[in-house]
Design an enzyme around this catalytic site. Structure first.
Site, mmCIF file in Angstrom:
data_model
loop_
_atom_site.group_PDB
_atom_site.id
_atom_site.type_symbol
_atom_site.label_atom_id
_atom_site.label_comp_id
_atom_site.label_asym_id
_atom_site.label_seq_id
_atom_site.Cartn_x
_atom_site.Cartn_y
_atom_site.Cartn_z
ATOM 1 N N SER A 96 29.490 26.041 -31.032
ATOM 2 C CA SER A 96 30.028 25.282 -32.164
ATOM 3 C C SER A 96 29.177 25.540 -33.406
ATOM 4 O O SER A 96 27.959 25.352 -33.393
ATOM 5 C CB SER A 96 30.040 23.789 -31.853
ATOM 6 N N ARG A 128 23.014 15.317 -32.219
ATOM 7 C CA ARG A 128 22.522 16.684 -32.358
ATOM 8 C C ARG A 128 21.185 16.755 -33.097
ATOM 9 O O ARG A 128 20.909 17.667 -33.850
ATOM 10 C CB ARG A 128 23.563 17.572 -33.051
ATOM 11 N N GLU A 157 25.637 23.205 -37.188
ATOM 12 C CA GLU A 157 25.019 22.864 -35.912
ATOM 13 C C GLU A 157 24.143 24.014 -35.432
ATOM 14 O O GLU A 157 23.134 23.791 -34.761
ATOM 15 C CB GLU A 157 26.086 22.547 -34.852
#
Length: 311
Positions: free
Chosen positions: A223, A172, A299
């Site tokens: 998320s 990520r 995130e």
């Protein structure tokens, strides 16, 4: 100082003052942006970036607003959207090129229908190519950097091409600094009929699982936390599993609620503020840290919050 008339004469697309950002985020949360711009095309986009850069006025680039939370007081400076200006893509044999504003889900769908594999499991992800490249987006074992060939970026008023081995990417994280993603190239795999049929079944399974386990009927930002990179008590647990084990599904702060379907989703039940979401984030982090000794990392990107840069 910003000369509004100069901005209006320079940018051919839509320019607005005090645009409510809740209208442009999947969370449906966020106050007004000082200056909101939807450039008409690529050159218009580059001119808008140059305008703010040359005057040292802060600005952010926004795709579909699907993985961010905007402060209740909004965003100081400018917001430049990619949606209209950067919408072109092409598929030539196994080579795919796409502008930053192209929907990841659409690109995954189009390439898979052309019997190309590599991003087919990203169908259903709500973000854009630009955001996906910047954060090395992924799902179900597929990540953007697994198939990325090159990225065209805008930096210091000039365009240049970067390659994956020049970027310190990871989970990520695309490894970009101040560069603005304009376009990206991907190399996908040609699928046989058997492989395509097998992956079609997998895509359908994921669609059904997403419908069962994700709160698609409520505004959300996907998320909220990254999955921990280390095992916990010998188990490799996701952020959602940790939150679930803390008994936080259904916990709420104001209009923000931890989804009953998926612990790593915070939903807006209709009246949530950014403050509600951040209070809930703090509760979750504290509970998980107390029980498992893990500090969950966000995130989602935060806009309008000091010291945090847009994803």
């Amino acid at each position: 100082m910003l000369n509004m008339q100069e901005l209006l004469s320079l940018v051919k697309g839509r320019v607005a003052i005090g645009e409510e950002m809740r209208e442009h985020t999947s969370f449906r949360i966020g106050g007004p942006a000082d200056f909101f711009i939807e450039p008409m095309d690529r050159q218009d986009f580059i001119r808008a970036v140059g305008f703010f850069t040359s005057r040292r006025i802060p600005f952010v680039i926004l795709g579909r607003g699907s993985n961010i939370l905007v402060h209740d007081e909004g965003i100081r400076g400018g917001v430049i959207m990619t949606g209209t200006a950067l919408q072109q893509f092409s598929i030539k044999k196994q080579q795919v090129e796409a502008d930053a504003g192209v929907s990841v889900s659409l690109l995954a769908e189009k390439t898979f229908s052309s019997s190309l594999g590599g991003i087919e499991l990203l169908q259903g992800i709500p973000g854009t190519v630009g955001g996906a490249v910047r954060m090395n987006a992924g799902a179900w074992g597929q990540e953007i950097f697994q198939v990325l060939s090159w990225v065209e970026v805008l930096r210091g008023g000039r365009t240049s091409v970067l390659y994956p081995d020049e970027l310190e990417y990871g989970y990520r994280q695309g490894g970009f600094g101040s560069e603005i993603v304009l376009r990206a190239g991907f190399r996908l795999k040609r699928l046989s009929e058997r492989e395509h049929a097998e992956r079609s079944r997998r895509v359908q399974e994921i669609r059904l699982q997403r419908a069962r386990t994700q709160p698609l009927s409520f505004p959300n930002a996907g998320s909220v936390f990254k999955n921990p990179e280390r095992s916990i008590g010998g188990e490799s647990l996701s952020a959602g599993a940790l939150i679930d084990r803390c008994g936080l599904k259904g916990y709420s702060c104001g209009g923000a609620l931890v989804s009953e379907l998926h612990g790593n989703f915070i939903v807006n039940t209709g009246s949530a503020s950014a403050a509600d979401v951040m209070k809930l984030v703090e509760v979750i982090r504290n509970r998980v840290a107390e029980r498992f000794g893990v500090v969950l990392e966000l995130e989602i990107g935060l806009l309008g919050f000091d010291g945090v840069i847009c994803r």
